[in-house]
Design a protein around this motif. Sequence first.
Motif, PDB file in Angstrom:
ATOM      1  N   ILE A 257      10.753   1.189  -6.611  1.00 43.94           N
ATOM      2  CA  ILE A 257       9.581   0.328  -7.110  1.00 43.94           C
ATOM      3  C   ILE A 257       9.990  -0.596  -8.096  1.00 43.94           C
ATOM      4  CG2 ILE A 257       7.416   0.870  -8.591  1.00 43.94           C
ATOM      5  CD1 ILE A 257       7.191   3.557  -7.051  1.00 43.94           C
ATOM      6  N   GLY A 258      10.949  -0.294  -8.932  1.00 41.50           N
ATOM      7  CA  GLY A 258      11.378  -1.286  -9.964  1.00 41.50           C
ATOM      8  C   GLY A 258      11.937  -2.571  -9.261  1.00 41.50           C
ATOM      9  N   ALA A 259      12.587  -2.437  -8.143  1.00 41.69           N
ATOM     10  CA  ALA A 259      13.179  -3.579  -7.221  1.00 41.69           C
ATOM     11  C   ALA A 259      12.282  -4.400  -6.610  1.00 41.69           C
ATOM     12  CB  ALA A 259      14.030  -3.144  -6.260  1.00 41.69           C
ATOM     13  N   GLU A 260      10.965  -3.741  -6.163  1.00 42.35           N
ATOM     14  CA  GLU A 260       9.909  -4.298  -5.715  1.00 42.35           C
ATOM     15  C   GLU A 260       9.233  -5.145  -6.686  1.00 42.35           C
ATOM     16  OE1 GLU A 260       9.291  -5.316  -2.358  1.00 42.35           O
ATOM     17  OE2 GLU A 260      11.016  -3.626  -2.046  1.00 42.35           O
ATOM     18  N   ARG A 261       8.957  -4.549  -7.833  1.00 41.80           N
ATOM     19  CA  ARG A 261       8.358  -5.119  -9.009  1.00 41.80           C
ATOM     20  C   ARG A 261       8.902  -6.383  -9.481  1.00 41.80           C
ATOM     21  NH1 ARG A 261       7.973  -0.869 -12.205  1.00 41.80           N
ATOM     22  NH2 ARG A 261       6.199  -0.063 -11.487  1.00 41.80           N
ATOM     23  N   SER A 262      10.216  -5.924  -9.461  1.00 45.79           N
ATOM     24  CA  SER A 262      10.867  -7.511 -10.012  1.00 45.79           C
ATOM     25  C   SER A 262      10.497  -8.768  -9.147  1.00 45.79           C
ATOM     26  CB  SER A 262      12.416  -7.455 -10.020  1.00 45.79           C
ATOM     27  OG  SER A 262      12.903  -7.330  -8.529  1.00 45.79           O
TER      28      SER A 262
ATOM     29  N   THR B  94       1.028 -12.983   7.092  1.00 41.17           N
ATOM     30  CA  THR B  94       2.293 -12.538   6.928  1.00 41.17           C
ATOM     31  C   THR B  94       2.720 -11.921   5.755  1.00 41.17           C
ATOM     32  OG1 THR B  94       2.942 -14.716   8.106  1.00 41.17           O
ATOM     33  CG2 THR B  94       4.569 -13.880   6.714  1.00 41.17           C
ATOM     34  N   PHE B  95       1.887 -12.453   4.821  1.00 37.72           N
ATOM     35  CA  PHE B  95       2.109 -11.729   3.420  1.00 37.72           C
ATOM     36  C   PHE B  95       1.475 -10.120   3.577  1.00 37.72           C
ATOM     37  CE2 PHE B  95       1.473 -15.470   0.869  1.00 37.72           C
ATOM     38  CZ  PHE B  95       3.053 -15.949   1.184  1.00 37.72           C
ATOM     39  N   HIS B  96       0.457  -9.799   4.350  1.00 34.31           N
ATOM     40  CA  HIS B  96       0.128  -8.714   4.952  1.00 34.31           C
ATOM     41  C   HIS B  96       1.200  -7.789   5.517  1.00 34.31           C
ATOM     42  CE1 HIS B  96      -4.164  -9.049   3.868  1.00 34.31           C
ATOM     43  NE2 HIS B  96      -4.128  -8.101   3.444  1.00 34.31           N
ATOM     44  N   GLU B  97       2.012  -8.551   6.483  1.00 34.98           N
ATOM     45  CA  GLU B  97       3.020  -7.681   7.048  1.00 34.98           C
ATOM     46  C   GLU B  97       4.015  -7.385   6.020  1.00 34.98           C
ATOM     47  OE1 GLU B  97       3.110  -6.554  10.041  1.00 34.98           O
ATOM     48  OE2 GLU B  97       1.755  -7.739  11.174  1.00 34.98           O
ATOM     49  N   ALA B  98       4.400  -8.180   5.273  1.00 37.43           N
ATOM     50  CA  ALA B  98       5.330  -7.905   4.228  1.00 37.43           C
ATOM     51  C   ALA B  98       5.023  -6.539   3.313  1.00 37.43           C
ATOM     52  CB  ALA B  98       5.387  -9.204   3.378  1.00 37.43           C
ATOM     53  N   LEU B  99       3.665  -6.596   2.968  1.00 44.22           N
ATOM     54  CA  LEU B  99       3.042  -5.628   2.198  1.00 44.22           C
ATOM     55  C   LEU B  99       3.439  -4.219   2.918  1.00 44.22           C
ATOM     56  CD1 LEU B  99       1.789  -4.503  -0.397  1.00 44.22           C
ATOM     57  CD2 LEU B  99      -0.484  -4.937   0.625  1.00 44.22           C
ATOM     58  N   VAL B 100       3.144  -4.119   4.163  1.00 41.45           N
ATOM     59  CA  VAL B 100       3.236  -2.887   4.942  1.00 41.45           C
ATOM     60  C   VAL B 100       4.763  -2.412   5.046  1.00 41.45           C
ATOM     61  CG1 VAL B 100       3.375  -2.057   7.296  1.00 41.45           C
ATOM     62  CG2 VAL B 100       1.392  -3.518   6.754  1.00 41.45           C
ATOM     63  N   GLN B 101       5.571  -3.482   5.006  1.00 40.94           N
ATOM     64  CA  GLN B 101       7.031  -2.866   4.874  1.00 40.94           C
ATOM     65  C   GLN B 101       7.574  -2.478   3.440  1.00 40.94           C
ATOM     66  OE1 GLN B 101       8.748  -2.952   7.725  1.00 40.94           O
ATOM     67  NE2 GLN B 101       7.119  -3.606   8.571  1.00 40.94           N
TER      68      GLN B 101
ATOM     69  N   TYR C 192       5.282  -0.787   1.492  1.00 40.17           N
ATOM     70  CA  TYR C 192       4.486   0.547   1.601  1.00 40.17           C
ATOM     71  C   TYR C 192       5.407   1.423   2.358  1.00 40.17           C
ATOM     72  CZ  TYR C 192      -0.206  -1.069   0.547  1.00 40.17           C
ATOM     73  OH  TYR C 192      -1.176  -1.615   0.103  1.00 40.17           O
ATOM     74  N   ILE C 193       6.146   1.044   3.453  1.00 39.38           N
ATOM     75  CA  ILE C 193       7.003   1.886   4.240  1.00 39.38           C
ATOM     76  C   ILE C 193       8.327   2.337   3.402  1.00 39.38           C
ATOM     77  CG2 ILE C 193       8.491   1.998   6.376  1.00 39.38           C
ATOM     78  CD1 ILE C 193       6.209   0.503   7.842  1.00 39.38           C
ATOM     79  N   LYS C 194       8.756   1.252   2.646  1.00 41.49           N
ATOM     80  CA  LYS C 194      10.084   1.631   1.850  1.00 41.49           C
ATOM     81  C   LYS C 194       9.746   2.703   0.739  1.00 41.49           C
ATOM     82  CE  LYS C 194      11.795  -3.073   1.924  1.00 41.49           C
ATOM     83  NZ  LYS C 194      12.236  -4.406   1.229  1.00 41.49           N
TER      84      LYS C 194
END
Length: 251
Positions: A16-21, A69-76, A78-80
């Motif tokens: 989560i920290g990595a994504e938040r960055s 495209t941004f929604h698809e990135a958000l899905v990935q 979530y999955i992570k």
Amino acid sequence: MPFTQPERYALVLAKIGAERSKLLTETKIKALSESKNLNDLTAQLRDTDYQEQISIIQSNLTGRKLERTFHEALVQTYIKIIENSPKNVKQFLSLPLLRLEVENLKALINETNAKKSTEQKLASAYFSVEDYLGNRKVFEEAAKASTIPLVVTLFKETDYSSALQTALETYEECGSTACFNILIDKLYFEKVYEAYKCLPKKEKSHAKYYPSIDLDSFILLTILRAKVLNFDADWLRTVLPACCFDLDSKE
């Protein structure tokens, strides 16, 4: 020796920290809000982590393509988070993906009713969600269906079967797909409540706010809409979830 709660969550917190960055700064958001057009906006995003998503769009940049495209990135993302989370919270953390699947299904039904082509129906679905949830095959087959009854038949082996069959009966009487939308939403919110109940006791106090707001708001808004549109009480009882958080049944 069992893991402590901090130990169980150490990996997911790091992720989560990595994504938040990757989140945009307030200054960058302000600059983006002053963009005059899409080209200006995407140019400002080229020095951010969103450059990867922008590069996926080959030609004819549009707001719809960018949003998707941004929604698809958000899905990935979530999955992570789900895949790196403790097993006993995965069902609850999967709810955002389930929400997107519900939107896939509602769009499929409405587009079938509007006589959209198979290609148009396939293009609007988020299949990365279906790949993760395991329902891609049934959605692809249903996209080929030319009628709503056939769509309902194709989903008979899924959790959506009962809701779709009930909605179909109403649809055949009135010709409106609104009954599908609300009964699919009802099923989703019942799953939200079930996922919350399955959480470990220590997690419930942290998690309650979000599902309670969503579920109780859905109930209240459904009642208000039903009153405004003058729907009968029997129909209202059919479409309301049998569960709630902070609403008293008498209320």
